[in-house]
Design a protein around this motif. Structure first.
Motif, PDB file in Angstrom:
ATOM      1  N   LEU A 197      56.979   1.169  28.995  1.00 32.06           N
ATOM      2  CA  LEU A 197      55.913   1.056  28.001  1.00 32.06           C
ATOM      3  C   LEU A 197      55.059  -0.189  28.228  1.00 32.06           C
ATOM      4  O   LEU A 197      53.843  -0.158  28.034  1.00 32.06           O
ATOM      5  CB  LEU A 197      56.516   1.034  26.592  1.00 32.06           C
ATOM      6  N   VAL A 198      55.696  -1.272  28.646  1.00 34.21           N
ATOM      7  CA  VAL A 198      54.937  -2.494  28.949  1.00 34.21           C
ATOM      8  C   VAL A 198      53.974  -2.246  30.110  1.00 34.21           C
ATOM      9  O   VAL A 198      52.812  -2.675  30.079  1.00 34.21           O
ATOM     10  CB  VAL A 198      55.889  -3.662  29.271  1.00 34.21           C
ATOM     11  N   THR A 199      54.441  -1.550  31.127  1.00 34.72           N
ATOM     12  CA  THR A 199      53.561  -1.260  32.267  1.00 34.72           C
ATOM     13  C   THR A 199      52.435  -0.301  31.863  1.00 34.72           C
ATOM     14  O   THR A 199      51.325  -0.393  32.408  1.00 34.72           O
ATOM     15  CB  THR A 199      54.346  -0.650  33.443  1.00 34.72           C
ATOM     16  N   ARG A 200      52.701   0.581  30.920  1.00 33.05           N
ATOM     17  CA  ARG A 200      51.649   1.467  30.441  1.00 33.05           C
ATOM     18  C   ARG A 200      50.575   0.679  29.694  1.00 33.05           C
ATOM     19  O   ARG A 200      49.372   0.963  29.815  1.00 33.05           O
ATOM     20  CB  ARG A 200      52.244   2.542  29.525  1.00 33.05           C
ATOM     21  N   ILE A 201      51.008  -0.317  28.929  1.00 35.44           N
ATOM     22  CA  ILE A 201      50.041  -1.181  28.261  1.00 35.44           C
ATOM     23  C   ILE A 201      49.200  -1.929  29.293  1.00 35.44           C
ATOM     24  O   ILE A 201      47.976  -2.054  29.159  1.00 35.44           O
ATOM     25  CB  ILE A 201      50.763  -2.168  27.327  1.00 35.44           C
ATOM     26  N   CYS A 202      49.852  -2.405  30.348  1.00 29.74           N
ATOM     27  CA  CYS A 202      49.122  -3.099  31.421  1.00 29.74           C
ATOM     28  C   CYS A 202      48.169  -2.154  32.134  1.00 29.74           C
ATOM     29  O   CYS A 202      47.047  -2.539  32.496  1.00 29.74           O
ATOM     30  CB  CYS A 202      50.108  -3.713  32.410  1.00 29.74           C
ATOM     31  N   GLN A 203      48.586  -0.911  32.346  1.00 32.12           N
ATOM     32  CA  GLN A 203      47.681   0.079  32.919  1.00 32.12           C
ATOM     33  C   GLN A 203      46.443   0.249  32.043  1.00 32.12           C
ATOM     34  O   GLN A 203      45.313   0.328  32.548  1.00 32.12           O
ATOM     35  CB  GLN A 203      48.381   1.438  33.046  1.00 32.12           C
ATOM     36  N   ALA A 204      46.659   0.311  30.735  1.00 30.14           N
ATOM     37  CA  ALA A 204      45.554   0.484  29.800  1.00 30.14           C
ATOM     38  C   ALA A 204      44.586  -0.691  29.868  1.00 30.14           C
ATOM     39  O   ALA A 204      43.355  -0.515  29.798  1.00 30.14           O
ATOM     40  CB  ALA A 204      46.089   0.640  28.381  1.00 30.14           C
ATOM     41  N   ILE A 205      45.126  -1.902  30.026  1.00 30.09           N
ATOM     42  CA  ILE A 205      44.268  -3.082  30.145  1.00 30.09           C
ATOM     43  C   ILE A 205      43.383  -2.965  31.387  1.00 30.09           C
ATOM     44  O   ILE A 205      42.171  -3.207  31.341  1.00 30.09           O
ATOM     45  CB  ILE A 205      45.122  -4.357  30.186  1.00 30.09           C
ATOM     46  N   GLY A 206      43.992  -2.591  32.514  1.00 31.86           N
ATOM     47  CA  GLY A 206      43.214  -2.421  33.742  1.00 31.86           C
ATOM     48  C   GLY A 206      42.180  -1.314  33.611  1.00 31.86           C
ATOM     49  O   GLY A 206      41.020  -1.484  34.012  1.00 31.86           O
ATOM     50  N   ALA A 207      42.582  -0.188  33.040  1.00 35.34           N
ATOM     51  CA  ALA A 207      41.656   0.931  32.876  1.00 35.34           C
ATOM     52  C   ALA A 207      40.511   0.568  31.944  1.00 35.34           C
ATOM     53  O   ALA A 207      39.373   1.005  32.140  1.00 35.34           O
ATOM     54  CB  ALA A 207      42.410   2.147  32.341  1.00 35.34           C
ATOM     55  N   SER A 208      40.806  -0.234  30.928  1.00 26.87           N
ATOM     56  CA  SER A 208      39.762  -0.674  30.004  1.00 26.87           C
ATOM     57  C   SER A 208      38.716  -1.523  30.726  1.00 26.87           C
ATOM     58  O   SER A 208      37.509  -1.342  30.521  1.00 26.87           O
ATOM     59  CB  SER A 208      40.389  -1.473  28.861  1.00 26.87           C
ATOM     60  N   GLY A 209      39.168  -2.441  31.578  1.00 23.98           N
ATOM     61  CA  GLY A 209      38.228  -3.249  32.349  1.00 23.98           C
ATOM     62  C   GLY A 209      37.376  -2.406  33.272  1.00 23.98           C
ATOM     63  O   GLY A 209      36.167  -2.648  33.419  1.00 23.98           O
ATOM     64  N   VAL A 210      37.967  -1.395  33.893  1.00 28.31           N
ATOM     65  CA  VAL A 210      37.222  -0.501  34.782  1.00 28.31           C
ATOM     66  C   VAL A 210      36.176   0.277  33.996  1.00 28.31           C
ATOM     67  O   VAL A 210      35.020   0.413  34.409  1.00 28.31           O
ATOM     68  CB  VAL A 210      38.173   0.456  35.514  1.00 28.31           C
ATOM     69  N   ARG A 211      36.577   0.773  32.839  1.00 27.54           N
ATOM     70  CA  ARG A 211      35.666   1.584  32.032  1.00 27.54           C
ATOM     71  C   ARG A 211      34.456   0.772  31.573  1.00 27.54           C
ATOM     72  O   ARG A 211      33.307   1.220  31.663  1.00 27.54           O
ATOM     73  CB  ARG A 211      36.425   2.139  30.826  1.00 27.54           C
ATOM     74  N   ILE A 212      34.689  -0.449  31.088  1.00 28.18           N
ATOM     75  CA  ILE A 212      33.606  -1.271  30.567  1.00 28.18           C
ATOM     76  C   ILE A 212      32.646  -1.674  31.682  1.00 28.18           C
ATOM     77  O   ILE A 212      31.416  -1.583  31.539  1.00 28.18           O
ATOM     78  CB  ILE A 212      34.171  -2.523  29.872  1.00 28.18           C
ATOM     79  N   THR A 213      33.177  -2.123  32.814  1.00 30.16           N
ATOM     80  CA  THR A 213      32.302  -2.566  33.907  1.00 30.16           C
ATOM     81  C   THR A 213      31.539  -1.396  34.523  1.00 30.16           C
ATOM     82  O   THR A 213      30.385  -1.553  34.937  1.00 30.16           O
ATOM     83  CB  THR A 213      33.116  -3.282  34.998  1.00 30.16           C
TER      84      THR A 213
END
Length: 419
Positions: free
Chosen positions: A120-136
């Protein structure tokens, strides 16, 4: 002198947009679509593997395995708030590549997760990375395109977003049929690294130096106030949130509607794909027609269509359960209408916010995604074995969006914007 005028008259008109580096228009669309699809892949590809994940970690409650999806979606919605200001301060390219690498590291770590909590922690980290990709990604598009050109690009990209749910679960099923579910994370991590290399080679920085903003709280607060007080940006963002509420209502409830009410069983996947295909086709049509007809004409007509169809659905649901063919057709038309609304509403909302594109993208993205997910979850919890909850939600959300757009446009629909 005559020759010079003649050359000017016969020269092909320059495009009204600029591409970020040594990349053609078609390649740019493919790259942006691939970057955007990370979010959909991160959710849909795991659906067939949830049971295996629960068994491997010996979860006593079957509902706990849904946390693999929930941890990602909630974290993704919230963390968008932080990446917008970062993109407006430090630029798009470095943050985009860094987010892709961070996502890849989280994915590889997840493939070796020793416990469910670590997963679950790694899934949260995945979400953080995906969020940065989406915004940029959204900020780069806004930097390079405006008006109808931006709506056209967003429609092509949204088409990809709609197509991914059709084959992502099948891809996940294919992976776990020949290997363990851990390899899904390996697949996602490898894909993210390849995208990072592609961006490094082809994409240049798109944020002009004069548009870089301070990370000071006051500066960010000023940007938030500007977004919330801009009539067009605020109005269309709220309307988009309601439409995304309808979309998430469909996603949350469709399995129970098709299986529990209509008993489709093994035909569920085909029926679900049919609705997704309709949205993808509508979004593609929008990309082809929006430059000719305009964002407001296309989206307002689709909005009226959505409200009309959902009203019919609501009336039939009050009478009883309509036949499957009727319900499926109404849902398909409503979702096709959504495909014509989403990209245009986002483009209209972003149009006056080019100088704060990163912050605007993050705030609007958080509002529409998180707000829509919450509304959809509430509709899902209201499922009572009938089609009345989703029919009520569709009509309520659609009619509410119509009222908001009418107020935003001061009572005038179908106007033609410049650009």
């Amino acid at each position: 002198m005559l020759d010079k005028r003649s050359d000017q008259q016969t020269a092909a008109p320059s495009p009204s947009y600029r591409l970020p580096g040594a990349i053609g228009f078609n390649e740019f669309i493919v790259l942006m679509a691939a970057l955007t699809s990370i979010v959909a892949f991160s959710i849909d590809i795991f659906l067939p593997a949830l049971a295996d994940i629960g068994n491997d970690y010996q979860l006593t409650d079957d509902n706990d395995r849904q946390l693999v999806i929930v941890a990602f979606t909630v974290s993704f919605g919230i963390t968008q708030l932080f990446f917008g200001p970062l993109a407006d301060r430090f630029g798009r390219k470095s943050l985009m590549i860094g987010s892709l690498i961070f996502y890849a590291i989280a994915s590889f770590a997840a493939s070796f997760a020793p416990s469910f909590e670590f997963l679950l922690v790694t899934r949260i980290c995945q979400a953080i990375g995906a969020s940065g990709v989406r915004i940029t990604t959204s900020a780069v598009i806004r930097d390079c395109f405006e008006g109808r050109d931006m709506a056209r690009v967003m429609s092509y990209i949204f088409t990809t977003f709609m197509v991914v749910p059709i084959f992502a679960p099948a891809l996940g099923q294919g992976i776990i049929s020949v290997a363990e579910w851990h390899w899904i994370f390996t697949f996602l991590g490898t894909g993210s690294l390849l995208l990072a290399i592609w961006c490094f080679i082809k994409i240049e920085e798109t944020l002009a130096p004069e548009n870089r903003r301070s990370l000071a709280v006051r500066s960010i607060a000023q940007a938030a106030v500007e977004i919330s007080t801009n009539r067009v940006a605020a109005g269309y963002s709220l309307a988009s949130t309601l439409f995304f509420g309808a979309l998430f209502s469909m996603v949350v409830s469709v399995q129970q509607i098709f299986d529990d009410i209509y008993g489709l069983g093994q035909w569920f996947a085909l029926a679900f794909a049919g609705n997704a295909v309709g949205m993808a086709i509508a979004s593609f049509m929008n990309a082809r027609l929006v430059r000719k007809l305009g964002m407001r004409r296309m989206s307002h007509a689709a909005m009226v269509s959505f409200v009309s169809v959902s009203f019919v659905m609501f009336v039939l649901a009050l009478i009883g359960t309509p036949p499957f063919a009727v319900m499926f057709t109404l849902l398909a038309i409503a979702m096709m209408s959504f495909g014509l609304v989403a990209g245009n509403f986002n483009s209209i909302a972003m149009q006056p916010l080019g100088h704060i594109a990163g912050t605007a993208t993050s705030l609007i993205g958080t509002l529409t995604f998180t707000g829509g997910a919450v509304l959809g979850g509430l509709v899902g919890q209201a499922f009572d074995g009938t089609v009345l909850p989703i029919s009520t939600a569709f009509f309520s959300f659609g009619f509410g969006a119509l009222l908001i757009v009418l107020a935003t446009e001061r009572g005038k629909l179908f106007t033609v914007e410049n650009g």
